[in-house]
Enzyme design. Sequence first.
Site, PDB file in Angstrom:
ATOM      1  N   CYS A   1       0.800  -1.370   0.024  1.00  0.00           N
ATOM      2  CA  CYS A   1      -0.086  -0.049  -0.113  1.00  0.00           C
ATOM      3  C   CYS A   1       0.963   1.211  -0.021  1.00  0.00           C
ATOM      4  O   CYS A   1       1.956   1.254   0.473  1.00  0.00           O
ATOM      5  CB  CYS A   1      -0.879   0.065   1.361  1.00  0.00           C
ATOM      6  SG  CYS A   1      -1.989  -1.352   1.631  1.00  0.00           S
TER       7      CYS A   1
ATOM      8  N   ARG B   1       5.147  -0.007  -6.199  1.00  0.00           N
ATOM      9  CA  ARG B   1       5.181  -0.628  -4.922  1.00  0.00           C
ATOM     10  C   ARG B   1       4.330  -1.925  -4.949  1.00  0.00           C
ATOM     11  O   ARG B   1       4.222  -2.788  -4.221  1.00  0.00           O
ATOM     12  CB  ARG B   1       4.712   0.323  -3.820  1.00  0.00           C
ATOM     13  CG  ARG B   1       5.660   1.139  -3.438  1.00  0.00           C
ATOM     14  CD  ARG B   1       5.018   2.178  -2.625  1.00  0.00           C
ATOM     15  NE  ARG B   1       4.659   1.678  -0.980  1.00  0.00           N
ATOM     16  CZ  ARG B   1       5.613   1.846  -0.002  1.00  0.00           C
ATOM     17  NH1 ARG B   1       6.435   2.550  -0.178  1.00  0.00           N
ATOM     18  NH2 ARG B   1       5.034   1.257   0.863  1.00  0.00           N
TER      19      ARG B   1
ATOM     20  N   TRP C   1      -2.929  -2.637  -1.620  1.00  0.00           N
ATOM     21  CA  TRP C   1      -2.630  -4.143  -1.733  1.00  0.00           C
ATOM     22  C   TRP C   1      -3.337  -4.815  -0.717  1.00  0.00           C
ATOM     23  O   TRP C   1      -3.136  -4.794   0.400  1.00  0.00           O
ATOM     24  CB  TRP C   1      -1.399  -4.327  -1.591  1.00  0.00           C
ATOM     25  CG  TRP C   1      -0.619  -5.510  -1.995  1.00  0.00           C
ATOM     26  CD1 TRP C   1      -0.224  -5.761  -3.437  1.00  0.00           C
ATOM     27  CD2 TRP C   1      -0.352  -6.849  -1.461  1.00  0.00           C
ATOM     28  NE1 TRP C   1       0.265  -7.118  -3.509  1.00  0.00           N
ATOM     29  CE2 TRP C   1       0.188  -7.742  -2.207  1.00  0.00           C
ATOM     30  CE3 TRP C   1      -0.572  -7.026   0.034  1.00  0.00           C
ATOM     31  CZ2 TRP C   1       0.597  -8.905  -1.541  1.00  0.00           C
ATOM     32  CZ3 TRP C   1      -0.115  -8.279   0.434  1.00  0.00           C
ATOM     33  CH2 TRP C   1       0.560  -9.054  -0.363  1.00  0.00           C
TER      34      TRP C   1
ATOM     35  N   ASN D   1      -2.019   2.145   5.835  1.00  0.00           N
ATOM     36  CA  ASN D   1      -1.075   1.159   5.601  1.00  0.00           C
ATOM     37  C   ASN D   1      -0.806   0.482   6.923  1.00  0.00           C
ATOM     38  O   ASN D   1      -0.647   1.088   7.953  1.00  0.00           O
ATOM     39  CB  ASN D   1       0.218   1.593   5.030  1.00  0.00           C
ATOM     40  CG  ASN D   1       0.158   2.366   3.650  1.00  0.00           C
ATOM     41  OD1 ASN D   1      -0.759   2.530   3.057  1.00  0.00           O
ATOM     42  ND2 ASN D   1       1.330   2.685   3.161  1.00  0.00           N
ATOM     43  N   GLY D   2      -0.833  -0.907   6.612  1.00  0.00           N
ATOM     44  CA  GLY D   2      -0.630  -1.588   7.860  1.00  0.00           C
ATOM     45  C   GLY D   2      -1.545  -2.529   8.201  1.00  0.00           C
ATOM     46  O   GLY D   2      -2.687  -2.730   7.391  1.00  0.00           O
TER      47      GLY D   2
ATOM     48  N   GLU E   1      18.528 -18.000  -5.795  1.00  0.00           N
ATOM     49  CA  GLU E   1      18.081 -16.661  -6.433  1.00  0.00           C
ATOM     50  C   GLU E   1      17.767 -16.863  -7.926  1.00  0.00           C
ATOM     51  O   GLU E   1      16.562 -16.334  -8.327  1.00  0.00           O
ATOM     52  CB  GLU E   1      19.300 -15.625  -6.387  1.00  0.00           C
ATOM     53  CG  GLU E   1      19.020 -14.383  -6.953  1.00  0.00           C
ATOM     54  CD  GLU E   1      17.643 -13.380  -6.162  1.00  0.00           C
ATOM     55  OE1 GLU E   1      17.261 -13.997  -5.384  1.00  0.00           O
ATOM     56  OE2 GLU E   1      17.403 -12.375  -6.999  1.00  0.00           O
TER      57      GLU E   1
ATOM     58  N   LYS F   1      13.776 -15.915  -9.153  1.00  0.00           N
ATOM     59  CA  LYS F   1      13.729 -14.926 -10.074  1.00  0.00           C
ATOM     60  C   LYS F   1      12.686 -15.368 -11.064  1.00  0.00           C
ATOM     61  O   LYS F   1      11.654 -14.787 -11.647  1.00  0.00           O
ATOM     62  CB  LYS F   1      14.784 -14.346 -10.635  1.00  0.00           C
ATOM     63  CG  LYS F   1      15.052 -13.025 -11.082  1.00  0.00           C
ATOM     64  CD  LYS F   1      15.437 -11.943  -9.897  1.00  0.00           C
ATOM     65  CE  LYS F   1      14.545 -12.104  -8.862  1.00  0.00           C
ATOM     66  NZ  LYS F   1      15.005 -11.192  -7.495  1.00  0.00           N
TER      67      LYS F   1
ATOM     68  N   GLU G   1       8.949 -16.025  -9.692  1.00  0.00           N
ATOM     69  CA  GLU G   1       8.155 -14.570  -9.296  1.00  0.00           C
ATOM     70  C   GLU G   1       7.686 -14.125 -10.448  1.00  0.00           C
ATOM     71  O   GLU G   1       6.669 -13.354 -10.543  1.00  0.00           O
ATOM     72  CB  GLU G   1       8.784 -13.992  -8.498  1.00  0.00           C
ATOM     73  CG  GLU G   1      10.123 -13.285  -8.699  1.00  0.00           C
ATOM     74  CD  GLU G   1      10.936 -12.353  -7.626  1.00  0.00           C
ATOM     75  OE1 GLU G   1      10.277 -11.574  -7.001  1.00  0.00           O
ATOM     76  OE2 GLU G   1      11.932 -12.178  -7.741  1.00  0.00           O
TER      77      GLU G   1
ATOM     78  N   HIS H   1      19.844 -37.253  -3.144  1.00  0.00           N
ATOM     79  CA  HIS H   1      19.099 -37.288  -1.998  1.00  0.00           C
ATOM     80  C   HIS H   1      17.551 -37.037  -1.976  1.00  0.00           C
ATOM     81  O   HIS H   1      16.921 -36.653  -1.145  1.00  0.00           O
ATOM     82  CB  HIS H   1      19.923 -36.464  -0.827  1.00  0.00           C
ATOM     83  CG  HIS H   1      21.224 -36.942  -0.605  1.00  0.00           C
ATOM     84  ND1 HIS H   1      21.560 -38.074   0.064  1.00  0.00           N
ATOM     85  CD2 HIS H   1      22.369 -36.304  -1.417  1.00  0.00           C
ATOM     86  CE1 HIS H   1      22.934 -38.248   0.140  1.00  0.00           C
ATOM     87  NE2 HIS H   1      23.258 -37.103  -0.841  1.00  0.00           N
TER      88      HIS H   1
ATOM     89  N   LYS I   1       6.334  -4.688  -3.837  1.00  0.00           N
ATOM     90  CA  LYS I   1       7.750  -4.302  -3.801  1.00  0.00           C
ATOM     91  C   LYS I   1       8.321  -4.031  -2.360  1.00  0.00           C
ATOM     92  O   LYS I   1       9.223  -4.550  -2.091  1.00  0.00           O
ATOM     93  CB  LYS I   1       7.874  -3.003  -4.665  1.00  0.00           C
ATOM     94  CG  LYS I   1       9.348  -2.357  -4.596  1.00  0.00           C
ATOM     95  CD  LYS I   1      10.297  -3.348  -5.556  1.00  0.00           C
ATOM     96  CE  LYS I   1      11.664  -2.921  -5.776  1.00  0.00           C
ATOM     97  NZ  LYS I   1      12.561  -4.106  -5.878  1.00  0.00           N
TER      98      LYS I   1
HETATM   99  C1  F6R Z   1      12.338 -10.628  -4.973  1.00  0.00           C
HETATM  100  C2  F6R Z   1      12.367  -9.647  -3.922  1.00  0.00           C
HETATM  101  C3  F6R Z   1      11.848  -9.960  -2.730  1.00  0.00           C
HETATM  102  C4  F6R Z   1      12.682  -9.091  -1.538  1.00  0.00           C
HETATM  103  C5  F6R Z   1      12.160  -9.254   0.033  1.00  0.00           C
HETATM  104  C6  F6R Z   1      12.871  -8.320   0.761  1.00  0.00           C
HETATM  105  O1  F6R Z   1      12.876 -10.378  -6.063  1.00  0.00           O
HETATM  106  O2  F6R Z   1      12.537  -8.671  -4.477  1.00  0.00           O
HETATM  107  O3  F6R Z   1      12.166 -11.343  -2.249  1.00  0.00           O
HETATM  108  O4  F6R Z   1      14.032  -9.448  -1.811  1.00  0.00           O
HETATM  109  O5  F6R Z   1      10.804  -8.864  -0.193  1.00  0.00           O
HETATM  110  O6  F6R Z   1      12.940  -7.211   0.332  1.00  0.00           O
HETATM  111  P1  F6R Z   1      13.599  -5.865   0.969  1.00  0.00           P
HETATM  112  O7  F6R Z   1      15.121  -6.179   0.318  1.00  0.00           O
HETATM  113  O8  F6R Z   1      13.289  -4.632   0.530  1.00  0.00           O
HETATM  114  O9  F6R Z   1      13.889  -5.936   2.441  1.00  0.00           O
END
Ligand code: F6R
Length: 608
Positions: A2, A27, A74, A100-101, A481, A485, A488, A504, A603
């Site tokens: 949000c 975001r 959101w 927000n929250g 990672e 990527k 997501e 295993h 985000k």
């Molecule tokens: C994946 C991604 C998320 C963030 C996670 C932590 O591409 O961006 O997994 O890494 O939500 O976010 P930050 O780094 O902002 O604490």
Amino acid sequence: MCGIIGYTGEKSGLDIVLQGLEALEYRGYDSAGLAVIENGEGKVFKQVGRVAGLRQVVNGQELAAHLAIGHTRWATHGRVTIQNAHPQVNSEQTIFVVHNGIIENFGELRDKLVANGYTFISETDTEVVPNLIDFYLKQLDSFKAAFEAALNDIHGAYSIVAISAHDPETLYAARLSSPLVIGVGENENFLASDPSAIIEHTKKVIYLEDYDVAVITKSDVKIHNLKQNTTPEPKVELIDYDNEEALLGDFPNFMFKEITETPAAIRSASLGRALADKNLVKLGGLESVIGQLKYIDRIVIVAMGTSYYAGLVGEYLIEELAGIPVEVQLASEFNYRNEPFSRSTALLAISQSGETADTIAALKKVEDYGVLRLGIVNAVGSTIARMTDAGVYCHAGPEKAVASTKAFIAQVTVLMLIALNLSKGRSKRFKPLLEELDVLPAKAQAILDQVENIKNIAEKYADYRDFLFIGRHNSFPAALEGALKLKEISYMHAEGYAAGEMKHGPLAMIDENFPTFAIATNSPLLDKTLSNIQEIRARKGPVVALATEGNESIKELCDDVIYIPNTEPETQPILQVIAMQLFAYYIAMKRGYDVDRPRNLAKSVTVE
Ligand code: F6R
């Protein structure tokens, strides 16, 4: 997640709030809304979906309102509907609130208000706030007093902004564990959950602290801290934020733009810090705690998602270069464990946004332990940056695409600098790594120069349902990672595994429909990974290998090979991940998805 924007001044509040909502789009959100006060009356506009849709709803309205609030939602409590979008309004339609929250005791508050004749039309927790303010306004003599009384009843995490139809000039704001920043202008003031929403108007900001309540008019800001019952003098700070960097320019989307910025991210993270000619690593952000760092014999890294995987790469770096034991934990798990924690342990939080609720909670958990709290943060002035004792900024610039790319690269670069710094020049790797950091941006660029090749390979795999990513040693977190990527942004099932784990369990999944992305760059463990690839091929599993330039023989073994330049073992994950970001990007593009805004994700994850 949000986003909040608010305006009081002499310009059109409507225009400023709509612009601010557009700046907050990155975001992640699923509905948007705004409220303005004009001629003693509040008008609310809401829309499900994009801010562009909200603009259409508002279009043609002649509104000269000078007070406005807006929100991108959101969904957490309640579905994605117009009723559930913010602003939420009291039954009498006089008080307008964006939030927000999460309000944890909203059920209890709602029952109390219903018993007092209030009606509710949304499924949100937020709707209790305007009604609770209204409830107290009928008993108290001012809006501020009613606002504070309502806040005293609320449990949870919030940033809240309220306006009243009877007060066409004032924004009332409160913060607890969710960021809120005041933008200070000339004869106007702004409020936002994120400075990017107001940066076009002012770089002068006041960060609200937990329990702060702010009363803001166009010419004045007053703050009252509810917990301490003090009236702190507002501290105006200048933010260093390059708005140009946050614009898309000619790029097709932010994710691609940000991947192309990875060479610059390595350079900016090392600039003025990795001094190869002087054989020195200088980290200004840690200088104030040099004395304490001498006594640190264990580091616990806390982070979430991609930042957690950067932490896992950091574990190898700090242990092997500085000889300090490191444990990496998901902040969400760390927060609910009762582990022994001595004062010689430092907590290191890694976060791109600096606003991740779980990571903030981890820092709060150790607040009373008297331990050193360090941060690696990208967003300047964010909550984590301000609550840690010391830290190192990533300097990757604003990251807008939901999937983190250049920030991961900067985080690992900073972790390497911290590891070298903690090794105090004792490590034999000091000089070779500092020299390698100088040439690493050019090597990263060499990967970007072969995007066509990566695109062609990625597109061949776009129709599979699953993908396995494997790696060994510090390529194992890189594999995790790579899998994150891909899942997501392409919604393809992808898992990362340590290559040594194959026999295993995971090998059972392999057949001609289950491809593997094998990280097989030069390393003393390469032969072992090649054996894993043989085993996969023997079970008809398609294999894409990520190999070091010059390794021609690997072509015989795999279906496809992506090459990266040769680099030092410690810097390999940086180059590997850039190649995997591009691989995931082209698969998602081929599948036709919005790579910047993957479904269900946000985000900045500001709630647990
Ligand atoms: C994946 C991604 C998320 C963030 C996670 C932590 O591409 O961006 O997994 O890494 O939500 O976010 P930050 O780094 O902002 O604490």
